[in-house]
Design a protein around this motif. Structure first.
Motif, PDB file in Angstrom:
ATOM      1  N   UNK A  63     115.945 -32.630  12.099  1.00 15.15           N
ATOM      2  CA  UNK A  63     115.501 -32.121  10.804  1.00 15.15           C
ATOM      3  C   UNK A  63     115.414 -33.244   9.777  1.00 15.15           C
ATOM      4  N   UNK A  64     116.434 -34.106   9.741  1.00 14.22           N
ATOM      5  CA  UNK A  64     116.425 -35.233   8.807  1.00 14.22           C
ATOM      6  C   UNK A  64     115.335 -36.237   9.169  1.00 14.22           C
ATOM      7  N   UNK A  65     115.033 -36.346  10.457  1.00 18.53           N
ATOM      8  CA  UNK A  65     114.020 -37.293  10.919  1.00 18.53           C
ATOM      9  C   UNK A  65     112.618 -36.832  10.525  1.00 18.53           C
ATOM     10  N   UNK A  66     112.323 -35.558  10.744  1.00 19.81           N
ATOM     11  CA  UNK A  66     110.995 -35.032  10.433  1.00 19.81           C
ATOM     12  C   UNK A  66     110.863 -34.649   8.962  1.00 19.81           C
ATOM     13  N   UNK A  67     111.995 -34.522   8.258  1.00 14.22           N
ATOM     14  CA  UNK A  67     112.022 -34.117   6.854  1.00 14.22           C
ATOM     15  C   UNK A  67     111.401 -32.731   6.661  1.00 14.22           C
ATOM     16  N   UNK A  68     111.433 -31.934   7.710  1.00 14.26           N
ATOM     17  CA  UNK A  68     111.001 -30.543   7.624  1.00 14.26           C
ATOM     18  C   UNK A  68     112.265 -29.703   7.494  1.00 14.26           C
ATOM     19  N   UNK A  69     112.642 -29.370   6.274  1.00 15.79           N
ATOM     20  CA  UNK A  69     113.913 -28.715   6.016  1.00 15.79           C
ATOM     21  C   UNK A  69     113.828 -27.197   6.114  1.00 15.79           C
ATOM     22  N   UNK A  70     112.719 -26.693   6.620  1.00 13.34           N
ATOM     23  CA  UNK A  70     112.563 -25.247   6.785  1.00 13.34           C
ATOM     24  C   UNK A  70     112.482 -24.849   8.263  1.00 13.34           C
ATOM     25  N   UNK A  71     111.628 -25.550   9.017  1.00  8.01           N
ATOM     26  CA  UNK A  71     111.442 -25.158  10.403  1.00  8.01           C
ATOM     27  C   UNK A  71     111.674 -26.250  11.420  1.00  8.01           C
ATOM     28  N   UNK A 123     110.045 -28.602  12.843  1.00  6.08           N
ATOM     29  CA  UNK A 123     109.058 -29.166  13.766  1.00  6.08           C
ATOM     30  C   UNK A 123     107.723 -29.545  13.140  1.00  6.08           C
ATOM     31  N   UNK A 124     107.579 -29.417  11.827  1.00  2.50           N
ATOM     32  CA  UNK A 124     106.314 -29.777  11.175  1.00  2.50           C
ATOM     33  C   UNK A 124     106.337 -31.263  10.820  1.00  2.50           C
ATOM     34  N   UNK A 125     105.713 -32.073  11.679  1.00  2.00           N
ATOM     35  CA  UNK A 125     105.708 -33.520  11.437  1.00  2.00           C
ATOM     36  C   UNK A 125     104.515 -33.945  10.588  1.00  2.00           C
ATOM     37  N   UNK A 126     103.779 -32.981  10.049  1.00  2.00           N
ATOM     38  CA  UNK A 126     102.659 -33.286   9.158  1.00  2.00           C
ATOM     39  C   UNK A 126     102.938 -32.836   7.725  1.00  2.00           C
ATOM     40  N   UNK A 127     104.211 -32.612   7.402  1.00  2.00           N
ATOM     41  CA  UNK A 127     104.531 -32.140   6.060  1.00  2.00           C
ATOM     42  C   UNK A 127     104.350 -33.247   5.029  1.00  2.00           C
ATOM     43  N   UNK A 128     104.114 -32.841   3.791  1.00  2.00           N
ATOM     44  CA  UNK A 128     103.808 -33.783   2.719  1.00  2.00           C
ATOM     45  C   UNK A 128     104.941 -34.740   2.410  1.00  2.00           C
ATOM     46  N   UNK A 129     106.193 -34.273   2.516  1.00  2.00           N
ATOM     47  CA  UNK A 129     107.331 -35.129   2.203  1.00  2.00           C
ATOM     48  C   UNK A 129     107.424 -36.304   3.177  1.00  2.00           C
ATOM     49  N   UNK A 171     104.969 -37.587   4.928  1.00  2.03           N
ATOM     50  CA  UNK A 171     103.837 -38.475   4.671  1.00  2.03           C
ATOM     51  C   UNK A 171     104.095 -39.360   3.455  1.00  2.03           C
ATOM     52  N   UNK A 172     104.662 -38.767   2.385  1.00  2.89           N
ATOM     53  CA  UNK A 172     104.931 -39.534   1.175  1.00  2.89           C
ATOM     54  C   UNK A 172     105.934 -40.649   1.441  1.00  2.89           C
ATOM     55  N   UNK A 173     107.016 -40.330   2.165  1.00  7.65           N
ATOM     56  CA  UNK A 173     108.019 -41.355   2.443  1.00  7.65           C
ATOM     57  C   UNK A 173     107.491 -42.410   3.407  1.00  7.65           C
ATOM     58  N   UNK A 174     106.564 -42.045   4.282  1.00 11.99           N
ATOM     59  CA  UNK A 174     105.959 -43.037   5.168  1.00 11.99           C
ATOM     60  C   UNK A 174     105.146 -44.041   4.364  1.00 11.99           C
ATOM     61  N   UNK A 175     104.395 -43.546   3.375  1.00 12.98           N
ATOM     62  CA  UNK A 175     103.608 -44.440   2.515  1.00 12.98           C
ATOM     63  C   UNK A 175     104.536 -45.317   1.680  1.00 12.98           C
TER      64      UNK A 175
END
Length: 259
Positions: A202-210, A212-218, A220-224
């Protein structure tokens, strides 16, 4: 490059590093845990005994007997039929689709005794506990049993068939065997190492709801921002290096130092 630009780059790098440094640390810790973990152990495969097989000489009634009983309940189409073992008893698992309001169709499961064709209800708690003990490869001391009718995105039994029984054993690592009540089958085994893995995922994907969403905006923002931090670090190295600055001032020609 003048001193103002130098300070601007240094400040940008410092604040970017401070802002995303914690997330970088979490990514690193998660990567270490993932790379040093055995996925078979994480998934609990080593704690599941294989399902019992039936001899080819087993005497069963035709599934059509169960289908006729199912038809009397208003079911007109079946998706598939499976033969499963529940506590050494052969059962038919009848999967069918029923129309509900406004044309919405839902998939349902009906169990039937494969020796008589008679329909039966979902597993009882006693049956679920016995099945969990039969399929569990560890010590058989049960700590608690829970009947689940709903879960959320953070539950370790998320997106799996409900209702289900959660049978938790004391050892090893508080292993919980999840059994789908209507399907009559073991769905998964979860242990403390899996729960740590799930937290880091969860901490790795930063998807704090489900999770498994590795395309979430958070993410992407931290990757940039991570790319900007690395880029500012290279820029800071360039403007801070005496040798590179001397070469830049001399137009790229080597500078001879004299004593």
């Amino acid at each position: 490059m003048n001193r103002a630009w130098h300070l601007r780059i240094r400040k940008t790098h410092r604040y970017l590093g401070l802002f995303i440094g914690i997330q970088f640390l979490l990514w690193t810790l998660g990567g270490l845990y993932f790379s040093w973990s055995n996925l078979d152990d994480i998934h609990g495969d080593h704690l599941k005994r294989p399902a019992t097989t039936f001899p080819a000489s087993l005497s069963l009634v035709s599934p059509s007997v169960s289908l006729r009983a199912l038809q009397q309940k208003g079911v007109d189409s079946v998706l598939n039929i499976a033969l499963i073992d529940v506590l050494n008893q052969p059962l038919y698992q009848l999967n069918y689709r029923m129309q509900h309001g406004k044309g919405h169709a839902m998939i349902h499961v009906q169990l039937a005794d494969a020796t008589t064709g008679q329909l039966r209800g979902e597993l009882t708690q006693a049956e679920a506990m016995a099945l969990a003990k039969q399929r569990f490869a560890g010590p058989s001391t049960v700590e608690q049993v829970e009947y689940l009718t709903s879960t959320n995105g953070h539950h370790e039994y998320r997106e799996k068939p409900l209702p289900a029984y959660a049978v938790t054993f004391k050892q090893p690592a508080h292993a919980t065997v999840y059994i789908a009540a209507q399907l009559g089958t073991v769905q998964s085994v979860r242990t403390d190492p899996w729960r740590v893995f799930d937290l880091f995922w969860m901490l790795h994907t930063m998807d704090y709801e489900g999770r498994d969403d590795i395309n979430n905006g958070l993410l992407r923002a931290f990757s940039v921002l991570g790319l900007l931090t690395i880029s500012s670090g290279f820029a800071l190295y360039f403007v801070s290096s005496p040798g590179l600055r001397r070469r830049a001032k001399s137009g790229g020609k080597p500078v001879r130092l004299t004593s």
